[in-house]
Design an enzyme around this catalytic site. Structure first.
Site: not given
Length: 304
Positions: A48, A62, A89, A91, A116, A118, A126, A161, A191, A213
C-alpha cells in the site's frame, strides 16, 4: 534485478483473482521502494502507498498538497521494484471529474494495481482527524463514474473511500457506500470505522470487497487480521506503520549519536550490510557486469 518480472497487467489480474478468493489480503504501507521489497520478502500479499506517507516524505502535512505528478512518480518507483500488486492513495482525484479521469490513466501508466478516490472536500484532511467535510453524494458519485469511465485495464481496481462515518454516522456511511458501488466502484474503503460490528454492517451493505484501515493513533481499534477476516473484510492496510517505526528508530539513533558520539550500542538494531545487499540482489548486478564487460581489449599494431 532492476524491476519486477511480472507485468503490471498480470499483477492486476492476479490481485483481482486473490481478492475474489475470500482470503483477506494484507497490504503493509511502503515508505520507499526498498521497504516494498522487504514487504515482498516477508510474504505479504501486496503493498500500500499512503498519501500521508508521500506527503510526510516531502516534509508536508497530509492535506492535499501533493500533486498527481509527485504521487504517480513516487508510486511508480515503489510499484515497479516488487512482484506484488501495489495500491496508491489518490486523495480526491486531484481535481474535477476530468482530472480524476486523467489521474486514473496516469496511475495505470505508473504500473499500479489500483487506487482509491475519496469523498472529502478538497483540501482534504487526514481521515482520522476531526473537522472533516464531505462532498454531496452527486459529486462523490461523479468522481467514481469519471474514474471508471477513464479506466483502460478492466482489472485496475477503482475503490471508493468514504469518510461519511465520522461526519454523519454509520447509517449514512452505509447509504453512501451503496451509492458509490452503484456508481461503479469495485471496492469500498470505509474510513474511521470504530468497531468490528461496524465493519460487519458494511460487509452486509455492499457486495464488493471492503478494506479496513488499521492506522495507529486513529479512530479505529487495532484489530487483528483474523478478527477482520471473521467479519468479512477482504483487504487490510497498515498505511503509515512502517514509516512511524522507521522514524521512531531514527529519532532514538540520533539521540544516541548526540549522547554517546557513536552508534555502537545500536548495531544490533540495524539492518546488516549483508542483509541489504541480499534484499537489493547485489550479486545479480555483479553477474550482469561480469557478463557485459567480460572481454579484453585487442592490441593494435600501432600499440605494439
Amino acid at each position: 534485478m532492476l524491476y519486477s518480472k511480472t507485468t503490471p497487467a498480470e499483477k492486476r489480474r492476479l490481485f483481482r483473482e486473490r481478492l475474489a478468493s475470500g482470503q483477506i489480503q494484507r497490504f503493509p504501507g511502503a515508505f520507499n521502494p526498498l521497504s516494498a521489497k522487504l514487504i515482498e520478502r516477508k510474504g505479504f500479499d501486496g503493498v500500500y502507498i499512503s498519501g500521508a506517507v508521500l506527503s510526510a516524505d516531502l516534509g508536508l502535512p497530509d492535506i492535499g498538497l501533493t500533486t498527481l505528478t509527485e504521487v504517480a512518480g513516487r508510486a511508480q518507483q515503489i510499484a515497479r521494484v516488487t512482484e506484488l500488486p501495489a495500491i496508491v492513495d489518490a486523495d480526491t482525484g486531484f481535481g474535477e471529474p476530468m482530472n480524476v479521469a486523467r489521474t486514473i490513466q496516469t496511475l495505470e501508466d505508473a504500473e499500479l494495481a489500483g487506487t482509491h478516490i475519496e469523498d472529502q472536500v478538497n483540501p482534504k484532511r487526514c481521515g482520522h482527524l476531526d473537522g472533516k467535510s464531505v462532498v454531496d453524494l452527486g459529486t462523490a458519485a461523479q468522481r467514481i463514474r469519471a474514474a471508471v469511465d477513464a479506466r483502460r485495464d478492466p482489472n485496475f481496481l477503482i475503490m471508493a473511500r468514504t469518510d461519511v462515518r465520522a461526519v454523519e454516522g454509520l447509517e449514512a456511511s452505509l447509504d453512501r457506500a451503496r451509492a458509490l458501488v452503484d456508481a461503479g466502484a469495485d471496492a469500498i474503503f470505509p474510513e474511521a470505522m470504530r468497531t468490528l460490528d461496524e465493519f460487519a454492517a458494511m460487509r452486509a451493505a455492499v457486495d464488493v470487497p471492503i478494506l479496513a484501515n488499521m492506522t495507529e493513533f486513529g479512530k479505529s481499534e487495532l484489530f487483528t487480521t483474523q478478527q477482520l477476516a471473521d467479519v468479512g473484510v477482504n483487504l487490510v492496510i497498515w498505511p503509515v506503520s512502517m514509516l512511524r517505526i522507521a522514524m521512531g528508530a531514527t529519532d532514538r539513533a540520533l539521540d544516541t549519536l548526540l549522547e554517546e558520539g557513536r552508534l555502537t550500542s545500536k548495531l544490533d538494531e540495524m539492518q546488516h550490510r549483508a542483509e541489504l545487499y541480499e534484499l537489493v540482489d547485489y550479486e545479480a548486478y555483479n553477474r550482469f557486469d561480469s557478463n557485459v564487460f567480460n572481454f579484453e581489449v585487442q592490441r593494435t599494431r600501432a600499440a605494439d
